[in-house]
Design an enzyme around this catalytic site. Sequence first.
Site, mmCIF file in Angstrom:
data_model
loop_
_atom_site.group_PDB
_atom_site.id
_atom_site.type_symbol
_atom_site.label_atom_id
_atom_site.label_comp_id
_atom_site.label_asym_id
_atom_site.label_seq_id
_atom_site.Cartn_x
_atom_site.Cartn_y
_atom_site.Cartn_z
ATOM 1 N N LYS A 1 0.828 -1.204 0.000
ATOM 2 C CA LYS A 1 0.000 0.000 0.000
ATOM 3 C C LYS A 1 0.861 1.252 0.000
ATOM 4 C CE LYS A 1 -3.383 -2.890 0.369
ATOM 5 N NZ LYS A 1 -3.637 -3.600 -0.880
ATOM 6 N N GLU B 1 -3.097 6.773 7.959
ATOM 7 C CA GLU B 1 -3.862 7.492 6.965
ATOM 8 C C GLU B 1 -4.877 8.350 7.705
ATOM 9 O OE1 GLU B 1 -4.698 5.266 3.002
ATOM 10 O OE2 GLU B 1 -6.549 5.305 4.157
ATOM 11 N N HIS C 1 -14.673 -2.667 8.316
ATOM 12 C CA HIS C 1 -13.953 -2.660 7.047
ATOM 13 C C HIS C 1 -14.190 -3.905 6.206
ATOM 14 C CE1 HIS C 1 -12.075 0.864 8.655
ATOM 15 N NE2 HIS C 1 -11.701 0.182 9.710
ATOM 16 N N ARG D 1 -7.445 -8.239 -8.780
ATOM 17 C CA ARG D 1 -8.121 -9.538 -8.870
ATOM 18 C C ARG D 1 -9.600 -9.303 -9.143
ATOM 19 N NH1 ARG D 1 -10.909 -9.047 -4.084
ATOM 20 N NH2 ARG D 1 -9.792 -7.960 -2.443
#
Lengths: 148, 503
Positions: free
Chosen positions: B115, B199, B234, B294
């Site tokens: 990430k 973040e 999440h 994917r």
Amino acid sequence: MAEWHVEPVDGDPRTWIVGRREDPRAQRTVVGAVDARGNVWLRIDGRTCVMPAPGAARPSPDAPSGAGAGPATLTSPMPATVTRVAVTTDDRVRAGDTLLLLEAMKMEVPLRAPHDGVVADVRCAVGDLVQPGVPLVVLHEGTDDDAA
Amino acid sequence: MRRVLIANRGEIAVRIARACRERDLEVVAVCSDADRAAPHVLAADEVVVLGGRTPSESYLDIDRIIEAARATGADAIHPGYGFLSEDPALPEACAAAGLTFIGPPAGAVRAMGSKIEARLLMEAAGVPCVPGVGIDPADADGVAAAAERLGYPVLVKASAGGGGRGMRRVDGPDALAAAVAAAQREAAAAFGDGTLFLERLLVGARHVEVQIAADTQGACIHLGERECSLQRRHQKVIEEAPSPMMSPQLREAMGTTAVAAALAVGYRNVGTVEFLVIGTGASAEHYFLEMNTRLQVEHPVTEAVTGVDLVHLQFDIAEGRPLPLARDAVTWRGHAIECRVYAEAPADGFLPQAGRLLVYREPSAPGVRVDGGVREGQDVPPYYDPLLAKVIASAETRPLALARMREALRSFVVLGVATNIDYLQRVLAHPDVQRGAVHTAWLDAHPELAQDEPPPPDAMGMAEAAAAVIRRHGGMHGTAAAGAYAARDVTADPFETLGAWRG
């Protein structure tokens, strides 16, 4: 007291029609099954209901097994892997403290103390695959005051 | 391409096997010891038992999977989602073994898999990113300073993360150290890599992702967005297409960004670029979150509104064919919603459930698609993701799609293992969800929906009567059983009146 009429549906051994004897038009289709522990599972009106086996204690999601007076024996709610053991014997813990971390189906599941107390025994180690109902931690009741 | 090994299990392996058959490709399944009689095995022409029970002993073992392909004469491998689908070592191993990998090149998977690296690449490509920074968990002061600079609340995320694992919300400095430690532990356990970053948490943001497809000739298109804001910790629960807040202008802007992101890493095959969106209408802003290299769990809602079969598209691209449609040839029609049916107990902290599926009856109706991965009589094993099936409802309008979903869930019967079906019904019935006025923290802010509602007055009496008779018959009545049973003569046991309404 209403009297209910339960009728099998031909050719579908899991399905039943339940109606009021005095008002046969008010009927519901019920799908049911009995699991290995004797609990009856029902689907009525788009909702699922579990009727516990006679004599079985009601499964209570809120109260960890053994909560209440005396020593509590903590168990995993499902087959899981022990990923962390946060306590050792004689540790004093507060209600809500995390005692063990379990991992099941990719989720981390904490096993927390149901009440204040002293850890009497830890019966698992990191990496163990544990089955539901098997004692993992034994916790004796006690507060800071009476344990001191 | 003649024979395809599907390196996965559950509903996605069944769905891919179906597409293979539609293309006259033979199917090779792999399975763990726990899955020997699972539907994905029954759907295959040949099966290789990898052995073991845990994912690392079976579906994550690249050497055994490549060996299985060799032994069965398979010439291609489809990874599905999860498991090895985002491990660049699988496409590399396929290339080394002379097998076609039905997915993106290893380089693109690797670039997007970190990430932190992905953020840097995206910033260089002019793609707007959520403000964030890499951290060293050992440097507590540095971590605290980074969080202060970003401004609370912040998210601690695993660089190798996905599916919500290794991710923690932190609302203030006091909780930071514990969250970093927990995220690092989870990330190391789940991904073998405890690298973390911070973040800024965009409060009130929606999760909107764009489906893209890129061929080996260099063409790249987008197939519109999916709204996935209804997440619990999440983990996506309900997804839909189009997003209720989308405008044609924003779709075009996000589509252009998504295509730029894919091209920046040399992407080929289908993929998804995830964004957080703040605001609505002309003032809406979108930020790159991550790219999933994917097929996504929620791909069917895009299929429903575009008419494009994304798994067939994956095969077309892997075979070297050009994209069958140009960017401006993609059209959207109607509305589609997906609900993920999990083996879990919402009233019991959403604990995953394992056990025997005594009854399993999927709904079937106009506009309803069910991608299932289990069968009646099967034991749901405790070792894998608890997803049982996905229900996808589509219609010309969003209200009709919602109504179709409500009826589909109502008629979905799963007994023997607790599921979230009744929870999903309560979520869908909420006025905010009906209006589409949700954000990524909405589900977590409504824990009351996890609790069972009290049954209607008559239902308990009916349930008691039915349970007594069903118990007396051992759960099933024979086809020869005629006549009715009056429940009144059954002695009522006090515990039978304490039935738990699950869901």
